[in-house]
Enzyme design. Structure first.
Site, PDB file in Angstrom:
ATOM      1  N   ASP A  66     -48.977 -23.687  13.987  1.00  0.00           N
ATOM      2  CA  ASP A  66     -48.636 -23.268  15.408  1.00  0.00           C
ATOM      3  C   ASP A  66     -47.138 -22.384  15.313  1.00  0.00           C
ATOM      4  O   ASP A  66     -46.279 -23.202  15.761  1.00  0.00           O
ATOM      5  CB  ASP A  66     -48.755 -24.227  16.399  1.00  0.00           C
ATOM      6  CG  ASP A  66     -48.281 -23.877  17.737  1.00  0.00           C
ATOM      7  OD1 ASP A  66     -48.315 -22.789  18.225  1.00  0.00           O
ATOM      8  OD2 ASP A  66     -48.311 -24.924  18.611  1.00  0.00           O
ATOM      9  N   LYS A  68     -46.236 -19.605  16.097  1.00  0.00           N
ATOM     10  CA  LYS A  68     -45.457 -18.704  17.273  1.00  0.00           C
ATOM     11  C   LYS A  68     -44.560 -17.525  16.879  1.00  0.00           C
ATOM     12  O   LYS A  68     -43.450 -17.522  17.106  1.00  0.00           O
ATOM     13  CB  LYS A  68     -44.926 -19.550  18.511  1.00  0.00           C
ATOM     14  CG  LYS A  68     -45.863 -20.380  19.129  1.00  0.00           C
ATOM     15  CD  LYS A  68     -45.489 -21.216  20.316  1.00  0.00           C
ATOM     16  CE  LYS A  68     -46.425 -21.954  21.094  1.00  0.00           C
ATOM     17  NZ  LYS A  68     -46.339 -23.235  20.361  1.00  0.00           N
ATOM     18  N   ASP A  71     -41.364 -11.796  15.842  1.00  0.00           N
ATOM     19  CA  ASP A  71     -40.255 -10.994  15.273  1.00  0.00           C
ATOM     20  C   ASP A  71     -40.782  -9.679  14.668  1.00  0.00           C
ATOM     21  O   ASP A  71     -41.982  -9.453  15.098  1.00  0.00           O
ATOM     22  CB  ASP A  71     -39.490 -11.777  13.974  1.00  0.00           C
ATOM     23  CG  ASP A  71     -37.875 -11.313  13.997  1.00  0.00           C
ATOM     24  OD1 ASP A  71     -37.465 -10.148  14.031  1.00  0.00           O
ATOM     25  OD2 ASP A  71     -37.069 -12.162  13.659  1.00  0.00           O
TER      26      ASP A  71
HETATM   27  O1  S5P Z   1     -48.835 -22.934  25.949  1.00  0.00           O
HETATM   28  C1  S5P Z   1     -48.526 -23.806  25.194  1.00  0.00           C
HETATM   29  C2  S5P Z   1     -48.898 -23.148  23.654  1.00  0.00           C
HETATM   30  C3  S5P Z   1     -48.805 -24.308  22.727  1.00  0.00           C
HETATM   31  S1  S5P Z   1     -49.169 -23.888  21.258  1.00  0.00           S
HETATM   32  N1  S5P Z   1     -48.204 -25.106  25.327  1.00  0.00           N
HETATM   33  C4  S5P Z   1     -48.346 -25.885  24.309  1.00  0.00           C
HETATM   34  O2  S5P Z   1     -48.008 -27.161  24.671  1.00  0.00           O
HETATM   35  N2  S5P Z   1     -48.632 -25.483  23.057  1.00  0.00           N
HETATM   36  C5  S5P Z   1     -48.383 -26.539  21.984  1.00  0.00           C
HETATM   37  O3  S5P Z   1     -49.577 -27.573  22.027  1.00  0.00           O
HETATM   38  C6  S5P Z   1     -47.273 -27.249  21.704  1.00  0.00           C
HETATM   39  O4  S5P Z   1     -46.301 -26.736  20.843  1.00  0.00           O
HETATM   40  C7  S5P Z   1     -47.711 -28.552  21.346  1.00  0.00           C
HETATM   41  O5  S5P Z   1     -47.715 -28.579  19.809  1.00  0.00           O
HETATM   42  C8  S5P Z   1     -49.034 -28.688  21.540  1.00  0.00           C
HETATM   43  C9  S5P Z   1     -49.220 -29.545  22.956  1.00  0.00           C
HETATM   44  O6  S5P Z   1     -49.038 -30.973  22.623  1.00  0.00           O
HETATM   45  P1  S5P Z   1     -49.028 -32.043  23.739  1.00  0.00           P
HETATM   46  O7  S5P Z   1     -48.496 -33.516  23.196  1.00  0.00           O
HETATM   47  O8  S5P Z   1     -48.520 -31.836  24.983  1.00  0.00           O
HETATM   48  O9  S5P Z   1     -50.630 -32.154  24.077  1.00  0.00           O
END
Ligand code: S5P
Length: 239
Positions: A66, A68, A71
């Protein structure tokens, strides 16, 4: 997904290699995909990747970094291919913001396509008050379809259709939990049923809902999310 009857992705946001390997092995039978933030691992050595690949092969799931990316093309080439983590060498899937414009996709594709990797574009986010507008999302969808030899889907909160293309792309959705509506830092949670059945998303990405504080074990929680996610998926595609 079909083989394992699972549309569950574990978001494995743990900071040591031993914790990650242990959790991946415990919940491996329940997931189709494991998502990492490799840059939060405090004791990273490249040999960890080989151990993780072994667990992934044992349980038949893919690896998603992940990262993201956000750049210019030339910089993301190096971030994706080089450095300590050599992400492209092991992550079947990674993701990118489209904010810098379409050149971010061509940069990443120059590294990822020869390795048979795939890219997800961030078209929406789960966090409260984010700056993603409908226009930004729809331009991101356009970019995905223009680059569909490398981009195969989105990180988003709903199914995203292209106005003229009939082929579908996959939607992977974070911000999923049961029994919690969010955290103290802006995360917003919705249930598997809402995101998969109602909103048309395909894969649920679950982190703390599986390994956070709970009296149930991570394997029990993962099994619960697997069943809920898959049922919602079948309910949607075979009503
Ligand atoms: O919109 C987003 C995109 C991502 S990739 N919202 C998110 O929360 N994430 C990722 O999903 C975030 O970086 C984390 O690794 C995961 C959510 O984790 P949780 O513990 O809240 O389920």
């Amino acid at each position: 997904m079909e083989d394992k009857k699972s549309n569950l992705c574990l978001s494995c946001d743990l900071s040591t290699t031993s914790e990650i390997l242990e959790l991946a092995d415990q919940i491996g039978p329940h997931i189709c995909l494991l998502k990492l933030h490799i840059d939060i691992v405090t004791d990273f050595e490249y040999s960890f990747i080989e151990k993780l690949q072994h667990v992934a092969e044992k349980h038949n799931f893919l690896l998603f970094e992940d990262r993201k990316f956000a750049d210019i093309g030339n910089t993301v080439v190096h971030q994706y291919r080089d450095g300590v983590y050599k992400i492209a060498s092991w992550a079947h899937i990674t993701n990118a913001h489209t904010l810098p414009g379409e050149s971010i996709i061509s940069g990443l594709a120059s590294v990822g396509k020869p390795l048979d990797r795939g890219l997800l574009l961030l078209a929406e986010m789960s966090s409260a008050n984010n700056l993603f507008s409908a226009e930004y999302t729809s331009k991101t969808v356009d970019m995905a379809y223009r680059n569909s030899d490398f981009v195969f889907g989105f990180i988003a909160q709903q199914h995203l259709a292209h106005p003229t293309e009939s082929k579908d792309m996959i939607v992977m959705t974070p911000g999923v939990n049961m029994g919690s509506s969010g955290d103290s830092m802006g995360q917003v949670y919705r249930t598997p049923d809402l995101v998969v059945k109602e909103m048309g998303c395909d894969i649920i990405i679950v982190g703390r809902g599986i390994y956070g504080n709970s009296s149930a074990s991570p394997a029990q929680r993962a099994s619960m999310f697997q069943l809920a996610g898959w049922k919602s998926y079948l309910d949607r595609i075979q009503p």
